[in-house]
Design an enzyme around this catalytic site. Sequence first.
Site, mmCIF file in Angstrom:
data_model
loop_
_atom_site.group_PDB
_atom_site.id
_atom_site.type_symbol
_atom_site.label_atom_id
_atom_site.label_comp_id
_atom_site.label_asym_id
_atom_site.label_seq_id
_atom_site.Cartn_x
_atom_site.Cartn_y
_atom_site.Cartn_z
ATOM 1 N N ASP A 1 0.832 -1.201 0.000
ATOM 2 C CA ASP A 1 0.000 0.000 0.000
ATOM 3 C C ASP A 1 0.877 1.266 0.000
ATOM 4 O OD1 ASP A 1 -3.144 0.596 0.644
ATOM 5 O OD2 ASP A 1 -1.879 2.038 1.705
ATOM 6 N N ASP B 1 -8.649 -8.152 -3.021
ATOM 7 C CA ASP B 1 -8.330 -6.795 -2.567
ATOM 8 C C ASP B 1 -9.153 -5.794 -3.369
ATOM 9 O OD1 ASP B 1 -7.233 -4.385 -1.792
ATOM 10 O OD2 ASP B 1 -5.160 -5.054 -1.959
ATOM 11 N N GLY C 1 -7.693 -10.679 1.089
ATOM 12 C CA GLY C 1 -8.041 -9.295 0.866
ATOM 13 C C GLY C 1 -6.824 -8.397 0.895
ATOM 14 N N HIS C 2 -7.028 -7.158 1.362
ATOM 15 C CA HIS C 2 -5.973 -6.142 1.331
ATOM 16 C C HIS C 2 -4.852 -6.446 2.325
ATOM 17 C CE1 HIS C 2 -4.326 -2.244 0.364
ATOM 18 N NE2 HIS C 2 -4.379 -1.844 1.616
ATOM 19 N N PHE C 3 -5.216 -6.916 3.509
ATOM 20 C CA PHE C 3 -4.211 -7.236 4.522
ATOM 21 C C PHE C 3 -3.992 -8.750 4.559
ATOM 22 C CE2 PHE C 3 -5.374 -2.958 6.080
ATOM 23 C CZ PHE C 3 -4.098 -2.424 6.188
#
Length: 297
Positions: free
Chosen positions: A105, A240, A266-268
């Site tokens: 990120d 994500d 997902g994102h994490f």
Amino acid sequence: MSAFALRSRTETVDGLEVFYREAGDPARPTLVLLHGFPSSSHMYRGLMAELADAYHLIAPDHIGFGASAAPAVEDFPYSFEKLTEITLALLDRLGIDRFALYIQDYGAPIGLRIASRAPERITAIVTQSGNAYLEGFTPFWDVLFAHAKDREANEAAVRELLTAEATRRQYTHGVPADRLDRVGPETWTLDQAGLDRPGNKEIQLQLFWDYQFNLDGYPAFQEYFRTHRPPLLAAWGRGDEIFGPAGAEAFARDLPDAEIHLLDAGHFALETHGEEIAALVRGFLDRHVRPAPAPER
């Protein structure tokens, strides 16, 4: 190594306290881990413990995040360029000349600025939802790019991204039902505590606005990939909603040998697929970074 052996340290850089976590023997090859929004070096706690037997690991908190200093926006020029400057100054202070990067990120525009400007210092790159191509942007970004063009008109909508509900969603969206129990509530609770500090939302709004200038750096990042061909591993969440899997696949355009793995996450992704990512990273670093053993006599 036990997770209890992680070390918490602070250095003063340009008059500001920069917190970082450290693990492993400094004599071993170094991996620098750069976190994203709205997290901190806390996101790397498990991975650091997993890799510290073979690598030296440094994970700083960016200014305005985690346990690092968070001066008011009136007192510090919050930008990704400035965060890059602070990160480089910290690494220089610690005497870390060559290192691999793990970027996620917000860590991506910081780490890739460093890599493209000082390619001789970089041994390898691991990216987890760390974008360097326009293909990675999803509809999540529509309001943020609108905010970049007109801050006043879009600030109320962007502030919704700083709420507890939005922070929790970043950890849970795109995670398979059978992995949701791996996401501990301390993750979003800790991040939200940072966002809720007086003045921190203004810091985040400034960085949201400044993010547009990271895209101006993409041609230089991509030229760095083509010219210097750093070993690159992408371990990316297929679900994500912030940086879509197309962002991972795009690295192959300039790095045909890139190792790209899309996980059901997902994102994490480290929270739900930490074991899988740790195994990928260890194998990758062992192939490209770890010195070969001395020949037997």
